[in-house]
Design a protein around this motif. Structure first.
Motif, PDB file in Angstrom:
ATOM      1  N   HIS A 126      52.329  63.577  20.879  1.00 38.51           N
ATOM      2  CA  HIS A 126      52.726  62.305  21.481  1.00 38.51           C
ATOM      3  C   HIS A 126      51.728  61.877  22.561  1.00 38.51           C
ATOM      4  O   HIS A 126      51.318  60.711  22.618  1.00 38.51           O
ATOM      5  CB  HIS A 126      54.126  62.444  22.071  1.00 38.51           C
ATOM      6  CG  HIS A 126      54.571  61.267  22.868  1.00 38.51           C
ATOM      7  ND1 HIS A 126      54.782  60.026  22.321  1.00 38.51           N
ATOM      8  CD2 HIS A 126      54.833  61.135  24.194  1.00 38.51           C
ATOM      9  CE1 HIS A 126      55.158  59.175  23.262  1.00 38.51           C
ATOM     10  NE2 HIS A 126      55.191  59.834  24.414  1.00 38.51           N
ATOM     11  N   VAL A 127      51.308  62.818  23.405  1.00 45.84           N
ATOM     12  CA  VAL A 127      50.370  62.488  24.477  1.00 45.84           C
ATOM     13  C   VAL A 127      48.996  62.138  23.896  1.00 45.84           C
ATOM     14  O   VAL A 127      48.349  61.172  24.323  1.00 45.84           O
ATOM     15  CB  VAL A 127      50.261  63.657  25.474  1.00 45.84           C
ATOM     16  CG1 VAL A 127      49.208  63.361  26.533  1.00 45.84           C
ATOM     17  CG2 VAL A 127      51.608  63.919  26.132  1.00 45.84           C
ATOM     18  N   PHE A 128      48.558  62.918  22.901  1.00 50.70           N
ATOM     19  CA  PHE A 128      47.240  62.656  22.318  1.00 50.70           C
ATOM     20  C   PHE A 128      47.189  61.294  21.628  1.00 50.70           C
ATOM     21  O   PHE A 128      46.189  60.568  21.748  1.00 50.70           O
ATOM     22  CB  PHE A 128      46.888  63.755  21.322  1.00 50.70           C
ATOM     23  CG  PHE A 128      45.668  63.445  20.494  1.00 50.70           C
ATOM     24  CD1 PHE A 128      44.402  63.520  21.049  1.00 50.70           C
ATOM     25  CD2 PHE A 128      45.786  63.049  19.173  1.00 50.70           C
ATOM     26  CE1 PHE A 128      43.277  63.221  20.305  1.00 50.70           C
ATOM     27  CE2 PHE A 128      44.674  62.745  18.417  1.00 50.70           C
ATOM     28  CZ  PHE A 128      43.413  62.833  18.985  1.00 50.70           C
ATOM     29  N   ALA A 129      48.233  60.933  20.908  1.00 54.65           N
ATOM     30  CA  ALA A 129      48.238  59.637  20.222  1.00 54.65           C
ATOM     31  C   ALA A 129      48.131  58.485  21.208  1.00 54.65           C
ATOM     32  O   ALA A 129      47.562  57.432  20.889  1.00 54.65           O
ATOM     33  CB  ALA A 129      49.507  59.500  19.380  1.00 54.65           C
ATOM     34  N   SER A 130      48.642  58.669  22.417  1.00 50.58           N
ATOM     35  CA  SER A 130      48.576  57.611  23.430  1.00 50.58           C
ATOM     36  C   SER A 130      47.244  57.599  24.165  1.00 50.58           C
ATOM     37  O   SER A 130      46.797  56.541  24.617  1.00 50.58           O
ATOM     38  CB  SER A 130      49.718  57.776  24.438  1.00 50.58           C
ATOM     39  OG  SER A 130      50.979  57.730  23.794  1.00 50.58           O
TER      40      SER A 130
END
Length: 725
Positions: free
Chosen positions: A89-93
């Motif tokens: 989730h953090v990487f996609a953002s």
């Protein structure tokens, strides 16, 4: 037993075998002690049939051990399915956008980057949070290679059901590639997610093609490893962070330094000299900050579980976070409130409160940020026992009027700018301890030193903030601190802000950049790279992250107020007796003395001079008067051509040993001027002060008056007659 065919090389002579490439271990323990790669090669050379014969000659144990390590060793997996989901989730953002947005390698879903709310992430403990952010940081560094691998094998064409979880796929691929695509075993008491189980199976099914795609990427880039494609600053930071020290400051609101040292000694730790290197369970007290303990890097996990840390008696932070509070403490008088701008998690604010625990002072903390940050800062401040010493304000400091009655009395401020963080060595530990924005992971994964449009915006933002702080009516000292190594965020901001405020203000005493108030060790002076002019530059190293410190001061507008500040500091050090106000009773003739008159000038003596009652020696008063006079040449020389800052806590004419003062101070000391710089900190003396032998001497014997130089022969001095009464 597994067999290897031994081929004979045409260039090496008939019958001479080629050593199998599988043997990559230089040494391993055999049945008869240490067996080297060359001994196995010699055994293989004597028999061309098989490696098994050579293994039997070595009694088989060493070879079996090697096979287990080479082919059957299980790489541990530290990540749970929940960590994979949070990291995805953090990487996609935070992922880097492609250079050509019209031709991306992966067609990411529209909602992946828009969802940047990380407040809903749940972690069981600090260890899981650090592991999750580490996986995100590693994935951001190798994002180009990972996306090329997936695009080369057409992963999402074969598994279109995983396109919505593209972020999870990329972070899992990063972990699997690091573990050589070994199958992952669930952690104890782990709740498995069936969707992530399917992604694991898909990656393992495509592992051969993915490895081949990675090899082709290295060939196209003409590098031996993907690490060679990383920016130089990223590789240098990784090298430094591998052996980086750990720093913990002692919370004097809950305990004392002696108590902490005693408890650590009971746990097997040993205190060493401040100039030694901490190893194993050896620690030292930092020479610049007398409440800061330094440990070896491999003690992090032990300290994170220690009761001293969990109960708020010590706080783990990078050393760069402690320099600002100590610099502010050096500028404060007893009873002065301090303004802290950009609070973050509240740990630095609590450190300020710890340093002034014995003073009648309060920390005004502004710029807390969002509601989540405000709640976390409040929890940390309450845990550390600083609630009574700190006042939190939710509004932005730029929205606060300089004439606001709540802040009109503040004289000292600490500004921790929200900079590019280009000096941060380990961004993961920095985020966990400081609570910084996760976006710095994206910046630092590419080096964090881009001179583009972003730095121009940061410079304008910092300048606006610093100008606003300098406009507060009674502001006399500001510590400007960044974690950046870029001059555009440091010296340029300070110079522009000071020049602007001095050009627009109507006050008589302008702001100036003062020499550093932090003590410098002999090693710092010999190095010569730490103090550049009147600024302090700390480059990234194994001791701390890089940072920048600037001290901005000015005299009080009222000379009497400036003299009172000096006498107040003298009284705080026990140099003066008890008395009203500043401790000195003066007659009318003394208070009406013109500030421009020199000590040697003749004037009409007061008739009541014999009745004057002094609570302090007369030369102490002269010191206060001289500090208030900008025109005195010896005072100007002590600060490099500027008036001595009246807000500096250590500026009461202390002479430190040459090995513990800064370079400007040593120059003035050799010239006979009185230095106005601090001395090095020691564990037994609070606020970084040694006992004052010179000050004690001043109380018994006034300093000798320096003889005035003779007038030139061509100058005729005309003495005016005394005025008529």
């Amino acid at each position: 037993m597994m067999r290897f065919e031994v081929s004979t090389g045409s260039g090496g002579g008939a019958g001479k075998p080629t050593f199998p490439k599988a043997f990559s271990e230089p040494t391993f323990a055999g049945a008869n002690g240490l067996t080297t790669k060359s001994s196995i090669a010699a055994a293989v050379a004597s028999d061309t049939d098989s490696v098994a014969v050579a293994a039997r000659r070595l009694k088989g144990a060493a070879y079996q051990t090697y096979l287990r390590r080479q082919f059957f060793h299980k790489e541990p997996c530290d990540y749970s399915h929940r960590a994979y989901k949070n990291a995805g989730h953090v990487f996609a953002s935070l992922r880097h956008l492609p250079d050509d947005e019209d031709d991306p390698r992966i067609k990411w879903p529209e909602s992946s980057r828009a969802n940047s709310d990380f407040s809903q992430l749940h972690f069981t403990d600090e260890t899981e949070k650090r592991l999750t952010f580490t996986l995100v940081y590693q994935t951001l560094k190798y994002q180009n290679f990972l996306e090329e691998m997936l695009a080369d094998v057409a992963f999402f064409s074969q598994f279109p059901e995983f396109i919505e979880d593209a972020g999870v796929v990329v972070v899992m691929l990063c972990d699997f590639q690091k573990r050589r695509f070994q199958q992952r075993w669930p952690l104890p008491d782990e709740e498995l997610d069936q969707n992530l189980v399917d992604i694991e199976r898909a990656i393992l099914l495509m592992k051969t093609k993915l490895n081949a795609a990675l090899a082709r990427s290295r060939i196209r880039a003409r590098v031996l490893s993907v690490d060679s494609m990383l920016p130089d600053t990223v590789r240098e930071n990784e090298r430094i962070s591998s052996g980086m020290r750990i720093h913990c400051w002692v919370n004097r609101l809950n305990t004392t330094l002696d108590s902490v040292v005693r408890q650590l000694s009971e746990d097997g730790f040993e205190q060493i000299a401040s100039d030694a290197e901490p190893e194993d369970k050896r620690f030292l007290v930092d020479p610049r900050c007398n409440d800061l303990l330094c440990f070896a890097g491999d003690q992090r996990e032990f300290l994170e579980e220690h009761h001293l840390l969990k109960t708020g008696q010590i706080v783990m932070q990078d050393k760069s976070s402690s320099l600002g509070p100590h610099a502010v403490r050096a500028m404060m008088n007893d009873g002065d409130d301090v303004l802290h701008v950009n609070v973050g998690t509240g740990l630095t604010t609590a450190h300020l409160a710890s340093l002034i625990h014995a003073d009648n002072a309060t920390v005004y903390a502004v710029g807390v940020g969002s509601e989540v940050q405000r709640n976390r800062a409040r929890q940390n401040i309450e845990l550390l026992g600083a609630k009574s010493k700190v006042k939190l304000f939710s509004e932005n400091v730029l929205d606060i009027e300089v004439t606001d009655d709540r802040f009109r009395h503040i004289k000292v401020a600490l500004v921790t700018a929200e900079c590019s963080r280009s000096g941060v060595v380990n961004p993961v530990n920095f985020i966990v301890s400081e609570g910084e924005d996760l976006s710095i992971l994206r910046k630092l994964s590419r080096g964090g030193r881009d001179d583009g449009k972003g730095l121009g915006e940061l410079m304008a933002k910092h300048s606006t903030l610093l100008k606003h702080i300098l406009k507060f009516p009674k502001m006399q000292g500001v510590i400007y601190c960044t974690r950046s190594v870029l001059p555009v965020e440091n010296e340029a901001v300070v110079t522009r802000s000071v020049e602007y405020v001095n050009g627009t203000a109507t006050k008589k005493c302008p702001f100036r950049v003062a020499p550093p108030v932090l003590p410098l060790t002999e090693r710092d002076i010999e190095d010569g790279n730490l103090a550049e002019g009147k600024y302090l530059h700390f480059q990234p190293s194994s001791a701390m992250s890089g940072c920048f410190l600037a001290t901005i001061t000015r005299e009080a507008d009222d000379l009497k107020e400036a003299a009172k500040d000096i006498l107040a500091r003298a009284a705080a050090k026990g140099l003066l007796g008890t008395g009203d106000n500043d401790g000195v009773k003066r007659t009318k003739s003394q208070t009406s003395r013109k500030p421009g008159r020199r000590r040697g000038d003749k004037g009409k003596a007061s008739k009541d001079s014999s009745k004057v009652v002094l609570r302090a020696p007369k030369h102490i008063q002269n010191i206060a008067v001289r500090v208030g006079q900008v025109s005195e040449p010896h005072v100007a020389s002590a600060t490099g051509g500027m008036s001595s800052p009246t807000v500096t806590h250590h500026h009461l004419h202390q002479v430190a040993p040459p090995s513990t003062v800064s370079m400007p101070a040593m120059q003035h000391h050799r010239q006979g001027a009185v230095p106005a710089l601090p001395v090095a900190a020691s564990p037994t003396q609070p606020h970084g002060l040694h006992p004052l032998p010179l000050a004690r001497g001043l109380l018994t014997a006034p300093p000798a008056v320096r003889p005035q130089p003779p007038e030139p022969a061509h100058v005729k001095v005309i003495k005016h007659p005394k005025p008529f009464r």
